[in-house]
Motif scaffolding. Structure first.
Motif, PDB file in Angstrom:
ATOM      1  N   SER A   1      -4.420   3.753  -1.836  1.00 52.83           N
ATOM      2  CA  SER A   1      -4.884   4.380  -3.051  1.00 52.83           C
ATOM      3  C   SER A   1      -4.349   3.902  -4.361  1.00 52.83           C
ATOM      4  CB  SER A   1      -4.806   6.091  -2.884  1.00 52.83           C
ATOM      5  OG  SER A   1      -3.217   6.362  -3.008  1.00 52.83           O
TER       6      SER A   1
ATOM      7  N   THR B   1      -9.332   4.570   0.883  1.00 50.29           N
ATOM      8  CA  THR B   1      -9.374   4.886   2.513  1.00 50.29           C
ATOM      9  C   THR B   1     -10.157   3.933   3.321  1.00 50.29           C
ATOM     10  OG1 THR B   1      -9.442   7.290   1.674  1.00 50.29           O
ATOM     11  CG2 THR B   1     -10.182   6.599   3.974  1.00 50.29           C
TER      12      THR B   1
ATOM     13  N   THR C   1     -11.370   5.854  -2.714  1.00 49.76           N
ATOM     14  CA  THR C   1     -10.020   5.686  -3.407  1.00 49.76           C
ATOM     15  C   THR C   1      -9.065   5.091  -2.211  1.00 49.76           C
ATOM     16  OG1 THR C   1     -10.614   7.669  -4.601  1.00 49.76           O
ATOM     17  CG2 THR C   1      -8.528   6.563  -4.981  1.00 49.76           C
TER      18      THR C   1
ATOM     19  N   GLN D   1     -13.857   2.776  -6.564  1.00 47.89           N
ATOM     20  CA  GLN D   1     -12.967   3.621  -6.018  1.00 47.89           C
ATOM     21  C   GLN D   1     -13.944   4.542  -5.302  1.00 47.89           C
ATOM     22  OE1 GLN D   1     -10.147   5.377  -8.957  1.00 47.89           O
ATOM     23  NE2 GLN D   1     -10.031   3.730  -9.856  1.00 47.89           N
TER      24      GLN D   1
ATOM     25  N   CYS E   1      -6.051   0.430  -4.982  1.00 47.40           N
ATOM     26  CA  CYS E   1      -7.459   0.615  -5.445  1.00 47.40           C
ATOM     27  C   CYS E   1      -7.533   1.050  -6.841  1.00 47.40           C
ATOM     28  CB  CYS E   1      -8.058   1.740  -4.695  1.00 47.40           C
ATOM     29  SG  CYS E   1      -9.604   2.184  -4.731  1.00 47.40           S
TER      30      CYS E   1
END
Length: 132
Positions: free
Chosen positions: A80, A99, A97, A92, A83
């Motif tokens: 995250s 994952t 975000t 994002q 990102c």
């Protein structure tokens, strides 16, 4: 050829960055420079100190390449965070975000390694470039 730390930092910070990726790489370059200075105990209190040539080996700090540097936890360790550092709001959202993977060719650590390699190139170019 040696350059002032403050001039190098200013040049990198003022580098044009039109995309979120470019901004992230530029920020990585600034962080990398600060980390290098901290490891060498240079310019912490006086940015008017001059430094000479920097090599990729200096920046890798013992890692064999940027992938190892990234995966060994030498920079961001959470998907995250990577990102958020390298992607704009649309990316994002698309990757939730961090994952989901950034693309079908690499994971977030690979993406960070690619950004770190570009940041190192920017930093070495700025430090090692001859002034006119």
């Amino acid at each position: 050829m040696q350059k002032l730390i403050i001039d190098i930092r200013r040049k990198i910070e003022n580098r044009s960055a039109r995309t979120y990726w470019d901004r992230g790489v530029r920020d990585f370059a600034v962080d990398m420079f600060n980390e290098y200075l901290e490891r060498k105990s240079l310019g912490l209190w006086d940015p008017r100190i001059r430094i000479g040539k920097i090599t990729e080996e200096d920046l890798l700090n013992g890692a064999k390449n940027w992938s190892q540097y990234s995966r060994d936890g030498n920079y961001l360790i959470y998907d995250s965070d990577i990102c958020k550092a390298l992607c704009g709001p649309r990316e994002q959202k698309r990757t939730k975000t961090g994952t989901l993977p950034p693309n079908d060719r690499e994971d977030w650590m690979d993406m960070q390694a690619r950004a770190l390699q570009q940041a190192a190139a920017i930093l070495m170019d700025e430090v090692n470039r001859r002034t006119k």
